[in-house]
Motif scaffolding. Structure first.
Motif, short mmCIF file in Angstrom:
data_model
loop_
_atom_site.label_atom_id
_atom_site.label_comp_id
_atom_site.label_asym_id
_atom_site.label_seq_id
_atom_site.Cartn_x
_atom_site.Cartn_y
_atom_site.Cartn_z
N ALA A 91 0.83 -1.21 0.00
CA ALA A 91 0.00 0.00 0.00
C ALA A 91 0.87 1.26 0.00
O ALA A 91 0.55 2.24 -0.67
CB ALA A 91 -0.95 -0.01 1.20
N MET A 94 0.27 3.94 -2.89
CA MET A 94 -0.32 5.20 -2.43
C MET A 94 0.22 6.36 -3.25
O MET A 94 1.33 6.32 -3.74
CB MET A 94 0.12 5.38 -0.97
N ILE A 151 -4.97 -4.35 0.35
CA ILE A 151 -4.46 -3.19 -0.38
C ILE A 151 -5.64 -2.30 -0.79
O ILE A 151 -5.60 -1.08 -0.63
CB ILE A 151 -3.63 -3.63 -1.62
N ARG A 173 -6.89 -0.31 2.11
CA ARG A 173 -5.98 0.78 2.50
C ARG A 173 -5.99 1.91 1.49
O ARG A 173 -5.80 3.07 1.85
CB ARG A 173 -4.57 0.24 2.70
N LEU A 174 -6.19 1.56 0.21
CA LEU A 174 -6.27 2.61 -0.81
C LEU A 174 -7.69 3.18 -0.91
O LEU A 174 -7.92 4.18 -1.58
CB LEU A 174 -5.84 2.07 -2.18
#
Lengths: 323, 249
Positions: free
Chosen positions: A81, A85, A107, A110-111
């Motif tokens: 991530a 990011m 992932i 988190r994104l």
């Protein structure tokens, strides 16, 4: 232009074939979008990252550490991530393996972005459009990914690795120390003594069903699988009967497989089973009931008793392979 | 322990899929809907944990009005109460689904949230893990063994050809793989009791998320194959065909 990040998977320091497939999917998409493919390898210090350019990577980023030998979900997710990011990537691609199906959602979370799992094709011609089987293959979605970035996992055996000549320049990336406190830790990976090829990843699957009559008779299935260098699969009926471990089950409540060759022995072909294997490239069925539904999806069939046919077939294949 | 089990209403695995007139969804007429098979393992595990340590098991289902039936199935198995997060249509984007469930779980003060490893309709295998990440909780997916002692847990997770052993502490999220346990059948008494158990209905608004359905189609028919023969005598022809026609070895 944003690039494509491919998160590769290694076991014992060797990048897996499914990651070469993910790179191939990424390469094809990148060529349509006119961008680069970056590979991220997370693993132990001795992970072999040479030659990834030949599978389509323009750049290879490594995050290698003793502590990353096993799949540590939180740390792997954090490293991936961190890289994904900040808008440098339009898409993150992984293989849809046990690891990919756990890491991909992390992932995406988190994104804060969409995730499409287990896709069988990706196109970048008119936005990013993927196809993916649902209902374990009973139907197929064509989906347009309108959010960016996005995470995509690619089904094993759906895309062939490419022979490319990209740079594959290796660059080390350091993992951020800011690991969230709520972690789970993988202590060990236990492989059984007779570590078997997994049915979901194998190029050849030999599967058995009720027609084998007894758990013991699965020796026939194992023998043929061994002769072909394939994995053993099983129908739901025999898994529920306790003859075989559920990790071998093919079908809607088991695994969905797309091998080059699928041989069904004594399997009648319930809807939920056919759903799990109908995308195999070549299907062979051996069953004594000529009306068994399995013959409707089989490319080649033999109507006959598995106890007569399979030993002969195994013998013939051993010979054919020697010759 | 206070345990949440997140469940889904899905078409039975024996369903023959037909595509609806819009070309983007399934034709639900005549389709039998059931509790997602993988969620049965999650429900069973929650009930077993409750039997060991007391506490409460709450089933949470995001779905249409008709998903009340799915919740009643879980209640009949022994779950204490149900919450229906009512939404007529679920979007394709698992993040949207996960956000709705995470918002509900966050209010509940649960020690453990259990999910099935995947729903047999969309096959995403994503929602449970995304929920855990959104709530910053430890999570393990596709678990075939779970042991919990004093807020500390170890889980066994299936991977290709091996198992991983993972340790973590509660609160946490776990998704259940087949093999974790043998789900119980609702007994008649359970079915009767279930009718009186509390079932809250909350309306939720879901956005579309970042995935648009262009089309849902049936897979192409496989071109018809052939029976090469009967019995062991057909073996040479089969091997010949595999080698020279199909070229698989």
């Amino acid at each position: 232009m944003s690039d494509i990040l491919t998160v590769l998977e290694q076991r014992e320091g060797v990048v897996k074939r499914v990651s070469h497939e993910a790179l191939a999917a990424a390469r094809a998409l990148a060529d349509e979008l006119g961008c680069e493919v970056h590979a991220l390898v997370i693993g132990p210090p001795d992970t072999d990252v040479t030659g990834l350019g030949q599978y389509g990577a323009d750049k290879v980023m490594t995050s290698l550490d003793e502590e990353l030998t096993l799949y540590q979900a939180s740390r792997y997710a954090q490293i991936a991530a961190d890289q994904a990011m900040g808008g440098a990537y339009t898409t993150v691609i992984l293989g849809a393996t046990s690891l990919g199906k756990d890491l991909g959602p992390r992932i995406a979370a988190r994104l804060g972005c969409p995730l499409t799992s287990d896709v069988t094709s990706i196109s970048g011609v008119d936005g990013i459009v993927v196809t993916r089987p649902v209902f374990a293959g009973k139907a197929i979605y064509r989906l347009k990914i309108t959010g960016s970035p996005s995470v995509i996992t690619v089904r094993p055996n759906a895309v062939a690795p490419v022979a490319a000549s990209n740079a594959g320049v290796v660059e080390e990336v350091s993992a951020s120390d800011d690991v969230k406190p709520a972690v789970a830790r993988t202590l060990e990976v236990r492989a059984p003594d007779n570590a078997a090829l997994d049915v979901a990843e194998a190029a050849i699957v030999v599967a058995g069903g009720r027609g084998l009559k007894e758990a013991e008779h699965f020796k026939l299935v194992e023998g043929l699988a061994q002769a072909l260098g394939g994995a053993v699969g099983a129908s739901r009926a025999v898994v529920d009967a306790g003859w075989r471990p559920h990790s071998e089950q093919v079908g809607q409540t088991g695994k969905t497989v797309s091998p080059n060759l699928y041989i069904a022995l004594g399997i009648s072909g319930a809807i939920q089973h056919l759903a799990g294997m109908r995308t195999a490239k070549v299907i062979v069925a051996i069953n004594k009931d000529p009306d068994a539904p399995i013959f409707k999806v089989a490319d080649y069939g033999i109507v006959g008793d598995v106890f007569e046919v399979v030993p002969r077939l195994t013998e013939a294949i051993v010979k054919a392979r020697e010759g | 322990m206070k345990i949440a089990v997140c469940i889904k209403r899905v078409p039975d695995t024996e369903t023959r899929i037909k595509i609806a007139a819009d070309g983007k969804s399934i034709d639900e007429s005549g389709v039998k809907f059931v509790l997602n098979p993988f969620d049965e393992y999650a429900v069973e595990e929650a009930l077993k944990l409750k039997e060991q340590s007391n506490g409460e098991v709450v089933a949470i289902c995001l779905g249409p009005e008709a998903a009340q039936e799915t919740l009643r199935t879980a209640l009949a198995m022994g779950v204490d109460r149900g919450i229906l997060l009512k939404a007529e249509r679920l979007p394709r984007d698992p993040l949207v689904v996960a956000r709705a469930l995470a918002a509900e779980l966050e209010q509940g003060g649960y020690d453990l949230a259990l999910f099935g490893k995947l729903a047999v309709d969309d096959y995403d295998q994503a929602v449970g893990t995304i929920v855990a990440e959104l709530l910053a909780l430890p999570s393990v997916s596709a678990v075939t063994r779970l042991e919990i002692t004093d807020g500390h847990a170890t889980a066994q997770r299936e991977v290709e050809g091996a198992v991983e052993l993972v340790e973590f502490s509660l609160p946490a999220v776990v998704t259940a793989e087949k093999g974790l346990n043998e789900p119980r059948y609702p007994a008649l008494r359970g079915i009767m009791l279930a009718k009186k158990k509390p079932l809250d209905i909350k309306e939720v608004e879901l956005d579309e998320g970042g995935i648009e359905v262009l089309e849902l189609t049936l897979p192409p028919d496989r071109k018809s194959g052939r029976i090469v023969g009967e019995g062991a005598a057909a073996v040479p022809e089969l091997v010949e065909a595999l080698r020279n026609e199909a070229k698989v070895f």
